[in-house]
Write a protein that holds these residues in place. Structure first.
Motif, PDB file in Angstrom:
ATOM      1  N   SER A   1     -23.683 -61.821 -23.533  1.00  0.00           N
ATOM      2  CA  SER A   1     -22.367 -61.901 -22.907  1.00  0.00           C
ATOM      3  C   SER A   1     -22.180 -60.810 -21.866  1.00  0.00           C
ATOM      4  CB  SER A   1     -21.277 -61.798 -23.979  1.00  0.00           C
ATOM      5  OG  SER A   1     -19.999 -61.878 -23.402  1.00  0.00           O
TER       6      SER A   1
ATOM      7  N   GLU B   1     -15.320 -65.162 -20.984  1.00  0.00           N
ATOM      8  CA  GLU B   1     -16.517 -64.385 -21.314  1.00  0.00           C
ATOM      9  C   GLU B   1     -16.149 -63.002 -21.853  1.00  0.00           C
ATOM     10  OE1 GLU B   1     -20.045 -64.519 -22.361  1.00  0.00           O
ATOM     11  OE2 GLU B   1     -19.470 -66.143 -21.015  1.00  0.00           O
TER      12      GLU B   1
ATOM     13  N   LYS C   1     -23.991 -61.784 -18.828  1.00  0.00           N
ATOM     14  CA  LYS C   1     -23.271 -62.812 -18.064  1.00  0.00           C
ATOM     15  C   LYS C   1     -22.137 -62.180 -17.257  1.00  0.00           C
ATOM     16  CE  LYS C   1     -24.126 -66.755 -21.092  1.00  0.00           C
ATOM     17  NZ  LYS C   1     -23.498 -67.852 -21.837  1.00  0.00           N
TER      18      LYS C   1
ATOM     19  N   ASP D   1     -25.545 -71.797 -22.671  1.00  0.00           N
ATOM     20  CA  ASP D   1     -24.230 -72.404 -22.436  1.00  0.00           C
ATOM     21  C   ASP D   1     -24.120 -73.802 -23.041  1.00  0.00           C
ATOM     22  OD1 ASP D   1     -23.118 -70.228 -21.056  1.00  0.00           O
ATOM     23  OD2 ASP D   1     -24.125 -70.849 -19.207  1.00  0.00           O
TER      24      ASP D   1
ATOM     25  N   ILE E   1     -20.352 -67.072 -13.303  1.00  0.00           N
ATOM     26  CA  ILE E   1     -20.775 -67.273 -14.689  1.00  0.00           C
ATOM     27  C   ILE E   1     -21.338 -68.662 -14.848  1.00  0.00           C
ATOM     28  CG2 ILE E   1     -19.915 -67.484 -17.052  1.00  0.00           C
ATOM     29  CD1 ILE E   1     -18.159 -65.151 -16.578  1.00  0.00           C
TER      30      ILE E   1
END
Length: 158
Positions: free
Chosen positions: A145, A94, A148, A69, A158
């Motif tokens: 992704s 996301e 997540k 991140d 997230i």
């Protein structure tokens, strides 16, 4: 494979790739500089190799940054939202990232297939080799992704 192991796996592979490619880039560019200084000539292939190494370096770094991140983001909107709405906002972002990664990976596979028979200018290697960096790292980022998003629905946010 749980997410922490997956992230560590991607990170260790990407760090190894970055170190190897960075050393290779420095070696190729040093060779280029010294050949210009000593022989007043440059190797035709060195600049091309440096370009392709830089592409792989950039995308491997982008994958690590995404995993941790560390991508630049503007949070003017999200900082004004409540925690619940902020979580939904991040989920939507996301999902958009995941869709983007999948689309780029899919299009890049098609692009590689259409480049069949094309060779690089100086090295005369298949163009698929430099083009392969895009699907490798975008598939990796889509997996991160998806992970997540999965964790968001498990209640971890997230």
């Amino acid at each position: 494979m749980n997410s922490k192991r997956l992230y560590r796996y991607f990170e260790s592979i990407n760090k190894a790739i970055i170190i190897i490619l960075l050393v290779a880039t420095i070696a190729v560019l040093a060779l280029q500089v010294f050949s210009r200084m000593l022989f007043s000539r440059a190797f035709a292939w060195a600049e091309e190799v440096a370009h392709y190494l830089f592409i792989y370096l950039s995308l491997a770094g982008a994958a690590i940054a995404y995993e941790k991140d560390l991508w630049v983001s503007v949070d003017i909107i999200s900082s004004k939202l409540s925690k619940r709405v902020q979580n939904i906002y991040y989920l939507v972002v996301e999902l958009i990232c995941f869709a983007f990664f999948i689309i780029i990976a899919f299009v890049s596979f098609k692009y590689i297939a259409s480049s069949k028979g094309q060779l690089t200018a100086a090295l005369q290697i298949p163009m698929a080799i430099p083009y392969l960096a895009v699907p490798i790292f975008f598939v990796q980022m889509s997996i991160i992704s998806l992970n997540k998003i999965f964790h968001f629905f498990k209640g971890k946010g997230i």
